[in-house]
Design an enzyme around this catalytic site. Structure first.
Site, PDB file in Angstrom:
ATOM      1  N   THR A 121      -7.414   6.977  -8.225  1.00 55.31           N
ATOM      2  CA  THR A 121      -8.456   6.243  -7.507  1.00 55.31           C
ATOM      3  C   THR A 121      -9.810   6.655  -8.072  1.00 55.31           C
ATOM      4  O   THR A 121     -10.188   7.829  -8.006  1.00 55.31           O
ATOM      5  CB  THR A 121      -8.371   6.560  -5.996  1.00 55.31           C
ATOM      6  N   GLU A 149      -3.179   2.618  -6.842  1.00 53.63           N
ATOM      7  CA  GLU A 149      -1.944   2.920  -6.110  1.00 53.63           C
ATOM      8  C   GLU A 149      -2.200   2.810  -4.606  1.00 53.63           C
ATOM      9  O   GLU A 149      -3.203   3.315  -4.113  1.00 53.63           O
ATOM     10  CB  GLU A 149      -1.492   4.346  -6.469  1.00 53.63           C
ATOM     11  N   PHE A 150      -1.260   2.173  -3.910  1.00 54.52           N
ATOM     12  CA  PHE A 150      -1.418   1.992  -2.459  1.00 54.52           C
ATOM     13  C   PHE A 150      -0.326   2.692  -1.652  1.00 54.52           C
ATOM     14  O   PHE A 150      -0.226   2.459  -0.449  1.00 54.52           O
ATOM     15  CB  PHE A 150      -1.412   0.488  -2.119  1.00 54.52           C
ATOM     16  N   LYS A 152       1.934   5.105   0.645  1.00 56.16           N
ATOM     17  CA  LYS A 152       1.662   5.997   1.781  1.00 56.16           C
ATOM     18  C   LYS A 152       2.568   7.210   1.639  1.00 56.16           C
ATOM     19  O   LYS A 152       3.789   7.039   1.523  1.00 56.16           O
ATOM     20  CB  LYS A 152       2.031   5.343   3.120  1.00 56.16           C
ATOM     21  N   GLY A 273      -7.345  12.267   8.053  1.00 56.96           N
ATOM     22  CA  GLY A 273      -7.428  13.388   7.097  1.00 56.96           C
ATOM     23  C   GLY A 273      -6.644  12.985   5.866  1.00 56.96           C
ATOM     24  O   GLY A 273      -6.535  11.807   5.542  1.00 56.96           O
ATOM     25  N   CYS A 276      -6.656  11.213   0.757  1.00 56.51           N
ATOM     26  CA  CYS A 276      -7.295   9.972   0.305  1.00 56.51           C
ATOM     27  C   CYS A 276      -8.451   9.491   1.184  1.00 56.51           C
ATOM     28  O   CYS A 276      -9.568   9.340   0.673  1.00 56.51           O
ATOM     29  CB  CYS A 276      -6.248   8.866   0.193  1.00 56.51           C
ATOM     30  N   LYS A 279     -11.947  11.483   1.136  1.00 56.08           N
ATOM     31  CA  LYS A 279     -12.643  11.485  -0.164  1.00 56.08           C
ATOM     32  C   LYS A 279     -12.972  10.066  -0.615  1.00 56.08           C
ATOM     33  O   LYS A 279     -14.016   9.840  -1.231  1.00 56.08           O
ATOM     34  CB  LYS A 279     -11.843  12.251  -1.225  1.00 56.08           C
ATOM     35  N   LYS A 337      -0.210  14.234   8.370  1.00 55.06           N
ATOM     36  CA  LYS A 337       0.564  13.212   9.075  1.00 55.06           C
ATOM     37  C   LYS A 337       2.036  13.584   8.937  1.00 55.06           C
ATOM     38  O   LYS A 337       2.384  14.458   8.131  1.00 55.06           O
ATOM     39  CB  LYS A 337       0.273  11.822   8.524  1.00 55.06           C
TER      40      LYS A 337
HETATM   41  P1  NAD Z   1      -2.084  15.550  -6.910  1.00 52.92           P
HETATM   42  O1  NAD Z   1      -3.138  16.568  -6.825  1.00 52.92           O
HETATM   43  O2  NAD Z   1      -0.869  15.657  -6.028  1.00 52.92           O
HETATM   44  O3  NAD Z   1      -1.517  15.464  -8.412  1.00 52.92           O
HETATM   45  C1  NAD Z   1      -2.335  15.408  -9.535  1.00 52.92           C
HETATM   46  C2  NAD Z   1      -1.594  16.120 -10.675  1.00 52.92           C
HETATM   47  O4  NAD Z   1      -2.311  15.891 -11.886  1.00 52.92           O
HETATM   48  C3  NAD Z   1      -1.501  17.616 -10.496  1.00 52.92           C
HETATM   49  O5  NAD Z   1      -0.140  18.019 -10.586  1.00 52.92           O
HETATM   50  C4  NAD Z   1      -2.340  18.192 -11.658  1.00 52.92           C
HETATM   51  O6  NAD Z   1      -1.833  19.412 -12.153  1.00 52.92           O
HETATM   52  C5  NAD Z   1      -2.225  17.087 -12.675  1.00 52.92           C
HETATM   53  N1  NAD Z   1      -3.290  17.034 -13.678  1.00 52.92           N
HETATM   54  C6  NAD Z   1      -4.629  17.163 -13.497  1.00 52.92           C
HETATM   55  N2  NAD Z   1      -5.286  17.005 -14.649  1.00 52.92           N
HETATM   56  C7  NAD Z   1      -4.348  16.757 -15.601  1.00 52.92           C
HETATM   57  C8  NAD Z   1      -4.397  16.480 -17.006  1.00 52.92           C
HETATM   58  N3  NAD Z   1      -5.566  16.406 -17.643  1.00 52.92           N
HETATM   59  N4  NAD Z   1      -3.232  16.273 -17.653  1.00 52.92           N
HETATM   60  C9  NAD Z   1      -2.053  16.323 -17.000  1.00 52.92           C
HETATM   61  N5  NAD Z   1      -1.936  16.579 -15.665  1.00 52.92           N
HETATM   62  C10 NAD Z   1      -3.075  16.782 -14.984  1.00 52.92           C
HETATM   63  O7  NAD Z   1      -2.800  14.149  -6.687  1.00 52.92           O
HETATM   64  P2  NAD Z   1      -2.168  12.821  -6.062  1.00 52.92           P
HETATM   65  O8  NAD Z   1      -2.141  12.904  -4.583  1.00 52.92           O
HETATM   66  O9  NAD Z   1      -0.918  12.491  -6.781  1.00 52.92           O
HETATM   67  O10 NAD Z   1      -3.312  11.778  -6.433  1.00 52.92           O
HETATM   68  C11 NAD Z   1      -3.512  11.334  -7.757  1.00 52.92           C
HETATM   69  C12 NAD Z   1      -4.477  10.166  -7.732  1.00 52.92           C
HETATM   70  O11 NAD Z   1      -3.897   9.067  -6.995  1.00 52.92           O
HETATM   71  C13 NAD Z   1      -5.800  10.456  -7.031  1.00 52.92           C
HETATM   72  O12 NAD Z   1      -6.822   9.741  -7.668  1.00 52.92           O
HETATM   73  C14 NAD Z   1      -5.586   9.904  -5.628  1.00 52.92           C
HETATM   74  O13 NAD Z   1      -6.787   9.541  -5.001  1.00 52.92           O
HETATM   75  C15 NAD Z   1      -4.741   8.693  -5.922  1.00 52.92           C
HETATM   76  N6  NAD Z   1      -3.878   8.273  -4.801  1.00 52.92           N
HETATM   77  C16 NAD Z   1      -3.219   9.200  -4.056  1.00 52.92           C
HETATM   78  C17 NAD Z   1      -2.377   8.777  -3.023  1.00 52.92           C
HETATM   79  C18 NAD Z   1      -1.652   9.768  -2.158  1.00 52.92           C
HETATM   80  O14 NAD Z   1      -1.132   9.371  -1.117  1.00 52.92           O
HETATM   81  N7  NAD Z   1      -1.568  11.046  -2.535  1.00 52.92           N
HETATM   82  C19 NAD Z   1      -2.221   7.413  -2.765  1.00 52.92           C
HETATM   83  C20 NAD Z   1      -2.893   6.495  -3.562  1.00 52.92           C
HETATM   84  C21 NAD Z   1      -3.720   6.936  -4.587  1.00 52.92           C
END
Ligand code: NAD
Length: 450
Positions: A121, A149-150, A152, A273, A276, A279, A337
């Site tokens: 995101t 990505e959407f 949950k 909380g 997502c 932030k 959650k």
């Molecule tokens: P996360 O912190 O669980 O995972 C991110 C991973 O990326 C970590 O394992 C980290 O070690 C790795 N990483 C960081 N920099 C790197 C690099 N340069 N090369 C390789 N690996 C690297 O994060 P997440 O929750 O999976 O979220 C990822 C993105 O997706 C964010 O932008 C978030 O806003 C978005 N998103 C998250 C969700 C959710 O429910 N978690 C839903 C939709 C979108």
């Protein structure tokens, strides 16, 4: 199709495993060597229902592998996803360093035409920045696509396999064709008899919404901001219910029956909380602000949410007449959650810190998130982690229900009364029926219900 997934967190691991499950060959990459070692050993570093089975069957089938070697992974792939974290800076803006670093690494690695798909995101304009840094790192041809990505957490596999929509921000036909082919096993399966009437779509399929990159980047923030707004709005309605003697459950049922509103996301609680909403709301306010647009509604949404995170503490403090010194509060649920172990910006953290500062002890229980909670909170006197919900109650002055896990839904109230020193419940999720609880001898507090 050969796919590389850069970032193997909640999004990258779920997406990588599900893409393998629909027939692609996926290599998941992460800089966190410990995480990759665990995955190579068949251990899943996060709790997400059903994920272990999807990972295991695709690992066994040889369609899903894990590595820290980005270069090799990228060179074997025709499409490369970026799914790395985008945390917030102190000022609320999104930190896209991980995204840009991944883009540079991909650019340095590619040896042939590659479609780079950003799933993280990111503020509007990031796809253009990715294109620019990759361009500086390679002479090979490539396309950059936005694919927000959407999913949950807690229902992520289902969301991937049965999405409401797949958004593709793309401005060249070659990349668009790859995207359609990548997701075809899902989009074709969803509408086997063709496009349902009345669906608005810009692409070749009603699930695939193809648009310009800026719109694709913004729609992710707009969606999360809308959901956060509903939460804050309903928390405000719940407070009005308390002021005027109305019942928020009745009010939300009537609201949700209106098809223009719908029944989802109308429950009051302890504030949003997670990794997502907080932030993403802050980032949208921030990047709109940088374009001289003051997003007034979202500023109010944030203020309401910050106040709501205090609500349960204030209720507890009032009940105990302003002093919590040496009181013990049991807490059921720590994760932000149910059905996840994710503790990022969980309302439980603020509550526990306030209780401890007020001189209370806490006995906490969560079915999945205790280990993550312990690392977020750090070593602290006054916190006892328990293995069962009922052992958290032993000798406590009250129970605060923070996360609505399934196992808390129908507790044995007589047993609760026996375990608690005083039979008091602060229900931060409106999980129980107030009259039932009172009939069973509990002093019962909830939000917006009489
Ligand atoms: P996360 O912190 O669980 O995972 C991110 C991973 O990326 C970590 O394992 C980290 O070690 C790795 N990483 C960081 N920099 C790197 C690099 N340069 N090369 C390789 N690996 C690297 O994060 P997440 O929750 O999976 O979220 C990822 C993105 O997706 C964010 O932008 C978030 O806003 C978005 N998103 C998250 C969700 C959710 O429910 N978690 C839903 C939709 C979108």
């Amino acid at each position: 199709m050969n796919v590389a997934m850069i970032g193997t967190g909640y999004v990258g691991l779920v997406t990588g495993a599900c893409l393998a499950d629909i027939g692609h060959h996926v290599i998941c990459v992460d800089t966190n060597a410990r995480k990759i070692r665990r995955l190579q050993d068949g251990r899943i570093p996060i709790y997400e229902p059903g994920l272990n089975k999807v990972v295991e069957r695709n690992r066994q089938a040889g369609r899903l592998t894990f590595t820290t070697d980005l270069t090799t992974a990228v060179q074997q792939a025709i499409v490369v996803f970026i799914a790395v974290g985008t945390p917030r800076h102190e000022d609320g803006s999104a930190d896209i360093c991980n995204v840009l670093q991944a883009a540079i690494d991909i650019g340095t690695a590619i040896t042939d035409y590659t479609v780079i798909i950003n799933k993280s995101t990111v503020p509007v304009g990031t796809v253009a920045r990715i294109r620019s840094v990759v361009n500086d790192s390679t002479t090979k041809s490539f396309s950059v696509v936005s694919n927000p990505e959407f999913l949950k957490q807690g229902d992520a596999i289902n969301d991937f396999m049965h999405p409401d929509r797949i958004v593709i921000g793309v401005d060249d036909d070659r990349a668009a064709d790859y995207m359609r082919e990548l997701y075809a096993p899902i989009t074709v399966a969803q509408w086997p008899s063709g496009r349902p009437g009345g669906q608005e779509s810009w692409g070749s399929d009603p699930l695939l919404l193809e648009m310009d990159c800026a719109s694709a980047e913004l729609c992710k923030y707009a969606s999360n901001a809308m959901l956060a707004t509903r939460i804050s709005f309903m928390n405000e309605i719940a407070h009005v219910c308390d002021c005027v003697g109305a019942d928020v459950d009745q009010v939300r049922l009537a609201m949700g029956a209106d098809r223009r509103i719908g029944p989802e996301f109308l429950r009051p609680g302890l504030g949003y909380g997670g990794s997502c909403f907080p932030k993403d709301v802050a980032a949208l306010v921030s990047f709109a602000g940088k374009k001289d647009y003051n997003f007034r509604i979202l500023r109010a949404v944030e203020r309401v949410n910050n106040r709501q995170k205090r609500f349960l503490f204030d209720q507890i403090l009032n009940h105990f007449k302003g002093s919590l010194f040496e009181r013990t509060i049991a807490i059921w649920g720590l994760a932000f959650k149910p059905n996840t172990d994710d503790m990022r910006e969980a309302p439980s953290i603020a509550l526990i810190k306030r209780l401890l500062t007020a001189g209370a002890y806490v006995r906490v229980y969560d079915p999945q998130a205790a280990a993550n909670a312990e690392s977020v909170l750090g070593p602290r006197d006054g916190v006892t982690y328990t293995d069962t919900a009922f052992s958290a109650l032993t000798g406590a002055d009250a129970l605060a229900l923070v996360t609505e896990w399934e196992e808390f839904r129908a507790p044995n109230v007589a047993r609760m009364r026996d375990a608690l020193k005083t039979p008091v419940i602060f229900d931060g999720r409106n999980l129980y029926n107030p009259q039932d609880m009172r009939d069973q001898g509990m002093t019962y507090y909830s939000i917006g219900r009489q």
